[in-house]
Design a protein around this motif. Structure first.
Motif, PDB file in Angstrom:
ATOM      1  N   ASN A 172       0.806  -1.217   0.000  1.00  0.00           N
ATOM      2  CA  ASN A 172       0.000   0.000   0.000  1.00  0.00           C
ATOM      3  C   ASN A 172       0.841   1.271   0.000  1.00  0.00           C
ATOM      4  N   ASN A 173       2.002   1.223   0.674  1.00  0.00           N
ATOM      5  CA  ASN A 173       2.823   2.439   0.724  1.00  0.00           C
ATOM      6  C   ASN A 173       3.914   2.469  -0.350  1.00  0.00           C
ATOM      7  N   GLY A 174       3.924   1.433  -1.214  1.00  0.00           N
ATOM      8  CA  GLY A 174       4.849   1.426  -2.338  1.00  0.00           C
ATOM      9  C   GLY A 174       6.246   0.931  -2.031  1.00  0.00           C
ATOM     10  N   ARG A 175       6.484   0.447  -0.809  1.00  0.00           N
ATOM     11  CA  ARG A 175       7.829   0.010  -0.440  1.00  0.00           C
ATOM     12  C   ARG A 175       8.065  -1.475  -0.690  1.00  0.00           C
ATOM     13  N   ILE A 176       7.083  -2.155  -1.276  1.00  0.00           N
ATOM     14  CA  ILE A 176       7.246  -3.582  -1.544  1.00  0.00           C
ATOM     15  C   ILE A 176       8.401  -3.823  -2.518  1.00  0.00           C
ATOM     16  N   ARG A 177       8.648  -2.871  -3.414  1.00  0.00           N
ATOM     17  CA  ARG A 177       9.754  -3.007  -4.362  1.00  0.00           C
ATOM     18  C   ARG A 177      11.083  -3.119  -3.619  1.00  0.00           C
ATOM     19  N   GLU A 178      11.250  -2.327  -2.556  1.00  0.00           N
ATOM     20  CA  GLU A 178      12.481  -2.386  -1.772  1.00  0.00           C
ATOM     21  C   GLU A 178      12.663  -3.769  -1.157  1.00  0.00           C
ATOM     22  N   ILE A 202       8.239 -11.981  -6.345  1.00  0.00           N
ATOM     23  CA  ILE A 202       8.282 -10.608  -6.840  1.00  0.00           C
ATOM     24  C   ILE A 202       6.844 -10.134  -7.015  1.00  0.00           C
ATOM     25  N   SER A 203       6.534  -8.968  -6.478  1.00  0.00           N
ATOM     26  CA  SER A 203       5.167  -8.466  -6.524  1.00  0.00           C
ATOM     27  C   SER A 203       4.848  -7.885  -7.898  1.00  0.00           C
ATOM     28  N   ARG A 204       3.582  -7.782  -8.177  1.00  0.00           N
ATOM     29  CA  ARG A 204       3.148  -7.173  -9.441  1.00  0.00           C
ATOM     30  C   ARG A 204       3.580  -5.722  -9.512  1.00  0.00           C
ATOM     31  N   HIS A 205       3.672  -5.066  -8.334  1.00  0.00           N
ATOM     32  CA  HIS A 205       4.092  -3.664  -8.299  1.00  0.00           C
ATOM     33  C   HIS A 205       5.534  -3.535  -8.791  1.00  0.00           C
ATOM     34  N   THR A 206       6.384  -4.444  -8.345  1.00  0.00           N
ATOM     35  CA  THR A 206       7.782  -4.428  -8.786  1.00  0.00           C
ATOM     36  C   THR A 206       7.879  -4.795 -10.249  1.00  0.00           C
ATOM     37  N   LEU A 207       7.108  -5.778 -10.649  1.00  0.00           N
ATOM     38  CA  LEU A 207       7.157  -6.251 -12.030  1.00  0.00           C
ATOM     39  C   LEU A 207       6.796  -5.144 -13.011  1.00  0.00           C
ATOM     40  N   LEU A 208       5.870  -4.296 -12.620  1.00  0.00           N
ATOM     41  CA  LEU A 208       5.416  -3.219 -13.499  1.00  0.00           C
ATOM     42  C   LEU A 208       6.308  -1.981 -13.444  1.00  0.00           C
ATOM     43  N   ASP A 209       7.255  -1.955 -12.526  1.00  0.00           N
ATOM     44  CA  ASP A 209       8.169  -0.815 -12.425  1.00  0.00           C
ATOM     45  C   ASP A 209       9.105  -0.809 -13.633  1.00  0.00           C
ATOM     46  N   PRO A 210       9.170   0.263 -14.388  1.00  0.00           N
ATOM     47  CA  PRO A 210      10.019   0.293 -15.584  1.00  0.00           C
ATOM     48  C   PRO A 210      11.509   0.124 -15.288  1.00  0.00           C
ATOM     49  N   ASN A 211      11.907   0.330 -14.030  1.00  0.00           N
ATOM     50  CA  ASN A 211      13.318   0.191 -13.664  1.00  0.00           C
ATOM     51  C   ASN A 211      13.641  -1.173 -13.051  1.00  0.00           C
TER      52      ASN A 211
END
Length: 247
Positions: free
Chosen positions: A43-49, A79-88
């Motif tokens: 929810n806070n966007g830190r799952i990528r970290e 790996i979360s969908r949020h990370t997967l969709l990150d262009p970086n």
């Protein structure tokens, strides 16, 4: 930190690989269930970290085991969908891997859940194809947990399909589940994908899976997720040991 749950060849009890699972540990040694913090990070966007941290931890651990002469294993990392969709994301993953040149790329697989199927199929397929150009492997986790979305792996080339425990729990006594699992296993075999059953908790489920043609299993019947030290002791220092419940 990264804990490791073994994937077992159910035909003979030998180690077939592992899944890395995040565990947060209190100062007194108490393990905090990931369900208590994963949603908040999403929810806070830190799952990528967290995703990238876990990848780095797993690569570091594999490198350590290799330097100690331990047998090589394949490990899957969520790996979360949020990370997967990150262009970086791809650049970040390749940068982390570059620090561990002693670990072949095919020793790591990225696990995405069935709910990643909510991503538009063309988008998901394009992302995975781009990653695969660099030798990155993919596993489809929790297949069958919400709906049997056959199209997600009929259109996307995964290396492994993981059957959700909801398909396994009543398998010994459920003829429809037996037919479904057998059909999925056959599809996987025909298209060069492995099939791993999650949530194996007893010998009846194991035997029903083997009868359906699924040879790889993961679950409490074999082992709970283990700290790196315990995983090393039980599965790497005795690689020929056969593992069943109680070992």
């Amino acid at each position: 930190m990264a804990y490791f749950q073994p994937k077992i060849d159910m035909r003979d009890g030998s180690l077939a690989g592992a899944e890395a699972l995040v565990r947060e540990i209190e100062e007194d040694g108490t393990l905090i269930p990931p369900a208590t913090f994963i949603e908040a990070l999403e929810n806070n966007g830190r799952i990528r970290e967290l995703d990238l941290y876990m990848l780095e931890q797993v690569l570091w651990q594999l490198s350590e085991w290799k330097s100690q002469g331990m047998p090589p294993i394949r490990v899957s990392v969520n790996i979360s969908r949020h990370t997967l969709l990150d262009p970086n994301a791809l650049a970040s993953i390749l940068a982390i891997q570059s620090y561990y040149p002693d670990i072949p790329t095919d020793r790591i697989s990225l696990e995405i859940t069935e709910t990643a199927g909510d991503i538009e199929k063309t988008t998901l397929s394009s992302i995975i194809d781009r990653f695969r150009e660099f030798g990155i492997r993919f596993e489809l986790d929790d297949f069958g947990s919400h709906y049997s979305n056959i199209s997600i792996f009929s259109n996307i080339n995964f290396d492994t399909i993981k059957l959700d425990k909801s398909l396994i729990s009543e398998l010994p006594d459920n003829e429809i589940s037996q037919i479904l699992v057998k059909d999925i296993v056959n599809i996987c075999r025909d298209f060069g994908m492995s099939c791993v059953a999650e949530g194996v908790e007893n010998s009846w489920q194991k035997e029903a899976l083997l009868k359906a043609g699924c040879i790889y299993g993961q679950g409490y019947y074999y082992s709970r997720p283990l700290s790196p030290a315990k995983f090393e002791e039980q599965y790497l220092r005795e690689p020929q040991k056969k593992h069943e419940k109680g070992d």
